[in-house]
Design a protein around this motif. Sequence first.
Motif, PDB file in Angstrom:
ATOM      1  N   ASN A 312       0.044 -18.915  10.997  1.00  0.00           N
ATOM      2  CA  ASN A 312       0.167 -19.968   9.977  1.00  0.00           C
ATOM      3  C   ASN A 312       1.612 -20.278   9.606  1.00  0.00           C
ATOM      4  OD1 ASN A 312      -2.779 -20.533   8.932  1.00  0.00           O
ATOM      5  ND2 ASN A 312      -2.636 -18.305   9.134  1.00  0.00           N
ATOM      6  N   HIS A 313       2.555 -19.642  10.306  1.00  0.00           N
ATOM      7  CA  HIS A 313       3.984 -19.891  10.064  1.00  0.00           C
ATOM      8  C   HIS A 313       4.323 -19.742   8.582  1.00  0.00           C
ATOM      9  CE1 HIS A 313       4.027 -21.345  14.171  1.00  0.00           C
ATOM     10  NE2 HIS A 313       3.042 -22.186  13.874  1.00  0.00           N
ATOM     11  N   THR A 314       3.929 -18.627   8.025  1.00  0.00           N
ATOM     12  CA  THR A 314       4.153 -18.400   6.601  1.00  0.00           C
ATOM     13  C   THR A 314       4.498 -16.944   6.341  1.00  0.00           C
ATOM     14  OG1 THR A 314       3.171 -18.606   4.394  1.00  0.00           O
ATOM     15  CG2 THR A 314       1.699 -17.900   6.142  1.00  0.00           C
ATOM     16  N   ALA A 315       5.292 -16.722   5.333  1.00  0.00           N
ATOM     17  CA  ALA A 315       5.490 -15.360   4.841  1.00  0.00           C
ATOM     18  C   ALA A 315       4.340 -15.027   3.887  1.00  0.00           C
ATOM     19  CB  ALA A 315       6.825 -15.241   4.118  1.00  0.00           C
ATOM     20  N   VAL A 316       4.114 -13.742   3.658  1.00  0.00           N
ATOM     21  CA  VAL A 316       3.021 -13.299   2.792  1.00  0.00           C
ATOM     22  C   VAL A 316       3.549 -12.218   1.840  1.00  0.00           C
ATOM     23  CG1 VAL A 316       0.639 -12.489   2.659  1.00  0.00           C
ATOM     24  CG2 VAL A 316       1.455 -13.606   4.758  1.00  0.00           C
ATOM     25  N   ILE A 317       3.283 -12.389   0.550  1.00  0.00           N
ATOM     26  CA  ILE A 317       3.568 -11.356  -0.447  1.00  0.00           C
ATOM     27  C   ILE A 317       2.227 -10.846  -0.956  1.00  0.00           C
ATOM     28  CG2 ILE A 317       4.534 -10.880  -2.728  1.00  0.00           C
ATOM     29  CD1 ILE A 317       6.664 -12.999  -2.168  1.00  0.00           C
ATOM     30  N   PHE A 318       2.052  -9.533  -0.980  1.00  0.00           N
ATOM     31  CA  PHE A 318       0.764  -8.972  -1.405  1.00  0.00           C
ATOM     32  C   PHE A 318       0.969  -7.597  -2.018  1.00  0.00           C
ATOM     33  CE2 PHE A 318       1.620  -7.911   2.973  1.00  0.00           C
ATOM     34  CZ  PHE A 318       1.298  -6.567   3.088  1.00  0.00           C
ATOM     35  N   ASN A 319      -0.059  -7.130  -2.673  1.00  0.00           N
ATOM     36  CA  ASN A 319      -0.055  -5.833  -3.342  1.00  0.00           C
ATOM     37  C   ASN A 319      -0.608  -4.764  -2.410  1.00  0.00           C
ATOM     38  OD1 ASN A 319      -2.042  -4.192  -5.773  1.00  0.00           O
ATOM     39  ND2 ASN A 319       0.170  -4.027  -5.682  1.00  0.00           N
ATOM     40  N   SER A 329       1.858   8.158  -4.391  1.00  0.00           N
ATOM     41  CA  SER A 329       1.591   6.771  -4.010  1.00  0.00           C
ATOM     42  C   SER A 329       2.360   5.818  -4.919  1.00  0.00           C
ATOM     43  CB  SER A 329       0.090   6.455  -4.116  1.00  0.00           C
ATOM     44  OG  SER A 329      -0.663   7.222  -3.211  1.00  0.00           O
ATOM     45  N   TYR A 330       2.866   4.744  -4.336  1.00  0.00           N
ATOM     46  CA  TYR A 330       3.485   3.664  -5.092  1.00  0.00           C
ATOM     47  C   TYR A 330       2.475   2.526  -5.258  1.00  0.00           C
ATOM     48  CZ  TYR A 330       8.152   5.628  -4.067  1.00  0.00           C
ATOM     49  OH  TYR A 330       9.261   6.429  -3.977  1.00  0.00           O
ATOM     50  N   ASN A 331       2.560   1.814  -6.379  1.00  0.00           N
ATOM     51  CA  ASN A 331       1.907   0.521  -6.515  1.00  0.00           C
ATOM     52  C   ASN A 331       2.973  -0.501  -6.144  1.00  0.00           C
ATOM     53  OD1 ASN A 331       0.540  -1.789  -7.194  1.00  0.00           O
ATOM     54  ND2 ASN A 331       0.221  -1.272  -9.337  1.00  0.00           N
ATOM     55  N   SER A 332       2.820  -1.114  -4.979  1.00  0.00           N
ATOM     56  CA  SER A 332       3.925  -1.870  -4.388  1.00  0.00           C
ATOM     57  C   SER A 332       3.582  -3.337  -4.168  1.00  0.00           C
ATOM     58  CB  SER A 332       4.318  -1.253  -3.040  1.00  0.00           C
ATOM     59  OG  SER A 332       4.667   0.097  -3.188  1.00  0.00           O
ATOM     60  N   ALA A 333       4.625  -4.143  -4.136  1.00  0.00           N
ATOM     61  CA  ALA A 333       4.543  -5.517  -3.652  1.00  0.00           C
ATOM     62  C   ALA A 333       5.300  -5.567  -2.327  1.00  0.00           C
ATOM     63  CB  ALA A 333       5.159  -6.487  -4.652  1.00  0.00           C
ATOM     64  N   LEU A 334       4.637  -6.027  -1.278  1.00  0.00           N
ATOM     65  CA  LEU A 334       5.231  -6.077   0.063  1.00  0.00           C
ATOM     66  C   LEU A 334       5.378  -7.519   0.508  1.00  0.00           C
ATOM     67  CD1 LEU A 334       4.381  -3.092  -0.102  1.00  0.00           C
ATOM     68  CD2 LEU A 334       3.627  -3.241   2.271  1.00  0.00           C
ATOM     69  N   MET A 335       6.373  -7.748   1.364  1.00  0.00           N
ATOM     70  CA  MET A 335       6.551  -9.073   1.953  1.00  0.00           C
ATOM     71  C   MET A 335       6.633  -8.954   3.466  1.00  0.00           C
ATOM     72  SD  MET A 335       9.399 -12.019   1.207  1.00  0.00           S
ATOM     73  CE  MET A 335       9.066 -13.710   1.711  1.00  0.00           C
ATOM     74  N   VAL A 336       5.753  -9.710   4.134  1.00  0.00           N
ATOM     75  CA  VAL A 336       5.759  -9.824   5.590  1.00  0.00           C
ATOM     76  C   VAL A 336       6.238 -11.229   5.930  1.00  0.00           C
ATOM     77  CG1 VAL A 336       4.296  -9.906   7.649  1.00  0.00           C
ATOM     78  CG2 VAL A 336       3.937  -8.115   5.926  1.00  0.00           C
ATOM     79  N   ASN A 337       7.215 -11.343   6.825  1.00  0.00           N
ATOM     80  CA  ASN A 337       7.784 -12.665   7.108  1.00  0.00           C
ATOM     81  C   ASN A 337       6.964 -13.435   8.147  1.00  0.00           C
ATOM     82  OD1 ASN A 337       8.439 -11.592   9.598  1.00  0.00           O
ATOM     83  ND2 ASN A 337      10.662 -11.641   9.282  1.00  0.00           N
ATOM     84  N   GLU A 338       7.449 -14.622   8.509  1.00  0.00           N
ATOM     85  CA  GLU A 338       6.714 -15.500   9.428  1.00  0.00           C
ATOM     86  C   GLU A 338       6.522 -14.878  10.808  1.00  0.00           C
ATOM     87  OE1 GLU A 338       8.568 -19.284   9.608  1.00  0.00           O
ATOM     88  OE2 GLU A 338       8.400 -19.677   7.474  1.00  0.00           O
ATOM     89  N   GLU A 339       7.355 -13.924  11.137  1.00  0.00           N
ATOM     90  CA  GLU A 339       7.229 -13.250  12.428  1.00  0.00           C
ATOM     91  C   GLU A 339       6.273 -12.072  12.376  1.00  0.00           C
ATOM     92  OE1 GLU A 339      11.188 -12.143  13.312  1.00  0.00           O
ATOM     93  OE2 GLU A 339      11.907 -14.203  13.596  1.00  0.00           O
TER      94      GLU A 339
END
Length: 528
Positions: A312-319, A329-339
Amino acid sequence: MARDGSNRQVAAPANVNAGAIANWGLVLLSALLLVASFPDFNLWPLAWVGLVPLLVAIARKPAPRRAFLFGWLVGSAFFYASCYWLTYSMIHYGEIAEWKAYALLGPGALLIGVFPAAFALVLAQLLRRWGTRAVFAAPLLWVTFEWARLAVTGQLWNAIGYSQAFHPWLIQSASWGGVYAVGFLIVAVNAAIAFVLLNQTAKTIMLAAMALALVGIVILVSSTTASVGTTSDQPFVTVVALQPNVPMNPLESSKEMQQLIDRHVRMSEGALGELKRRDVPRVVIWPESPMNFRYAQDSEFRDLVARFARDNHTAVIFNSQEPAPNNGSYNSALMVNEEGRLVAQYDKIRLMPFGEYVPLPHWLPGAGAARAIVGDFTPGTKYTLMPIGAERAGVFICIESAYPWVARSLTAEGAEVLINISNDGYLGPTAVMRQHLSNVVFRAVENGRPVLRVTNTGISAYVTARGEVKDATQSFQPAVRTWTVTRTTNEKTFYTRRGDLFVGACAVLSLLMIALSFIAGNKAKPIL
């Protein structure tokens, strides 16, 4: 003659009792007015007069011990009634009987009520020393004890300034003084009104009018000079914000988990397919969720997110729940880029007491059992920013919106936009949703940055740098929002640069006044 004297002796206690009853009535009236000024009643103008009855009751006979009880009743009743929603998760998920849940709420309200009680006690001491004009010390004292409440208990929920959150023109002073500056102005109006009621003379009316005019000038100047920058026509990112409305009940099977993941993907792809512009970077934001994604430990989920981002050619931010040292364990926010690559991880720094950790020593009986039920997350330590288009974003998670220094630190590090991912679903369709949104509004104004609030069950919204709430969702309904974020020339606000300097100065002045009230020659008795 004897009979007349006897009548006077009978009437005197009656008058005293009537006066005492009237004072306690004023105290209860203050509590009711303050509760009504907050969501879900939303009668926000009442905050500007809500403390008047309490101030009058204290000033009529400024006895510190009695004032302490007055303030304690107002504070405890206010916190109990305005935070009733804390019982929702106990009743619906902890299977605690309603009467027990409401009983368990009492001790916390009594504890937090000590801070308005201390405010009332100190104010009574100043009134004994300098008379009714000392009522104008109330704004300094009130915000000082709100600041102390946050420092001591880690809780600033429903500070009086938050009552004005949905009226942007009234809260721009937060850009230099935080929520405390708005609270100061509210209490100053209360003090001016109380002063007139206590001393109905031409001089007192003139002094009160001057105080009210000064408050109006501060509000007007703050509203017209707030630094929000100029906005260009060129967007730097398009955001797809997902409100999936994941149910709070535990998932019973992997199939149910997969269905919910599919819901995230399907709703996100539907929104991405409707975007007209494809030359602007895109980011999909999934909220904090009870689903407990485990990106590092779940290869299937990792592959799914990477594939979704690439296709989808998009980055994704998620918990996600991520590994921490010592098997934590961490409660984290992660970001995966378009690649499809992981490019940023923010680990939640301020955890929710009795939600993500148990604030009890390990040796205390029952602490281990409590941790088994609640969980025991590890707090993060770094204010990590995420690349969003050509700029950087600061992501904070759920209750971190209630701690001004979290958003301030992210902005000071260079965030041009703030993102709050949250899940209020455990607390049901209650006032907590708008009360929580109030916190986010102030974080936007304090830092002169828009905040994208993305929640599991609502309220999701785009909050402008001036605190305007736009495109808000309905609660407990699936929803998708698409927001275009444009570049601005925002400078860092005074609050971002200097933090709690204003309320710190109020605290210093308060301590100075307390000290002066005990200098040699003071006729007032000690506070206790």
